[in-house]
Scaffold this motif. Structure first.
Motif, short mmCIF file in Angstrom:
data_model
loop_
_atom_site.label_atom_id
_atom_site.label_comp_id
_atom_site.label_asym_id
_atom_site.label_seq_id
_atom_site.Cartn_x
_atom_site.Cartn_y
_atom_site.Cartn_z
N LEU A 45 44.75 -4.53 -3.18
CA LEU A 45 44.79 -3.08 -3.32
C LEU A 45 45.27 -2.37 -2.05
O LEU A 45 45.33 -1.15 -2.01
N ASN A 46 45.60 -3.16 -1.03
CA ASN A 46 46.05 -2.61 0.26
C ASN A 46 44.96 -1.76 0.91
O ASN A 46 45.22 -0.70 1.46
N MET A 47 43.73 -2.26 0.81
CA MET A 47 42.57 -1.58 1.40
C MET A 47 42.03 -2.44 2.53
O MET A 47 42.17 -3.65 2.53
N PHE A 64 34.79 3.06 -3.26
CA PHE A 64 36.12 3.50 -3.64
C PHE A 64 36.15 4.05 -5.07
O PHE A 64 36.66 5.15 -5.30
N CYS A 108 43.39 -1.06 -10.98
CA CYS A 108 44.76 -0.52 -10.88
C CYS A 108 45.01 0.51 -11.98
O CYS A 108 45.59 1.57 -11.72
N VAL A 111 43.23 3.79 -11.07
CA VAL A 111 43.87 4.46 -9.93
C VAL A 111 45.15 5.15 -10.40
O VAL A 111 45.41 6.31 -10.05
N GLN A 124 44.64 8.12 -0.76
CA GLN A 124 44.58 6.94 -1.62
C GLN A 124 45.94 6.62 -2.24
O GLN A 124 46.07 5.66 -2.99
N HIS A 126 48.57 5.27 -1.03
CA HIS A 126 49.08 3.93 -0.72
C HIS A 126 48.45 2.87 -1.63
O HIS A 126 49.09 1.87 -1.95
N ILE A 127 47.24 3.12 -2.09
CA ILE A 127 46.59 2.20 -3.01
C ILE A 127 47.26 2.28 -4.38
O ILE A 127 47.53 1.26 -5.02
N GLN A 130 50.41 0.35 -4.31
CA GLN A 130 50.13 -1.08 -4.42
C GLN A 130 49.78 -1.45 -5.85
O GLN A 130 50.14 -2.51 -6.34
N CYS A 131 49.05 -0.56 -6.55
CA CYS A 131 48.66 -0.83 -7.94
C CYS A 131 49.87 -0.94 -8.87
O CYS A 131 49.81 -1.63 -9.88
#
Length: 133
Positions: A45-47, A64, A108, A111, A124, A126-127, A130-131
């Motif tokens: 998730l790029n977290m 989150f 994903c 989000v 968020q 950037h997440i 990534q999703c």
């Protein structure tokens, strides 16, 4: 009474699942459940682990999905699967905590739904990117 911990029958840190440019440790448990460990979920998730992940297993993911813009899209079932990770024995020994691999896809989806509705926090984004991967 001894706790019954499922053993991983397949998977190892040196043979990860590849998602985009991320290598995610993945395992198959003896009952056939496919799991991803917390660090792998966060990486996918790029977290970052952050301070929330140091107190209790799953805190980072729970925190989150409980944010204002995402929480309305989280089902009770998904919240239960996030807050109650599966304790298992990896092939390398010891004990690990994993999440059903489907949890990643479910996160994903929520989000991206949050972003589509305009309720995703800009921090968020950037997440969400990534999703899409």
């Amino acid at each position: 009474m001894k706790e019954n911990i499922l053993r991983a029958t397949f998977g190892s840190p040196d043979r990860p699942l590849r998602l985009g440019d991320k290598d995610i440790p993945a395992y198959v448990l003896e009952d056939g459940t496919r799991v991803l460990v917390l660090g792998g979920m966060l990486k996918a998730l790029n977290m970052k682990m952050g301070s929330a992940g140091k107190k209790t297993i799953g805190d980072r993911l729970s925190k989150f999905v409980n944010t204002r813009g995402i929480k309305p899209y989280v089902s009770n079932d998904l919240m239960d699967r996030i807050t109650n990770p599966i304790k298992f024995g990896p092939p390398t020994g010891g004990v690990a905590y994993g999440y059903e691999a489907t949890v990643l896809a479910d996160i994903c989806d929520i989000v991206l739904e949050s972003r589509k509705s305009g309720s995703l926090n800009f921090q968020q984004e950037h997440i969400a990117m990534q999703c899409e991967i």
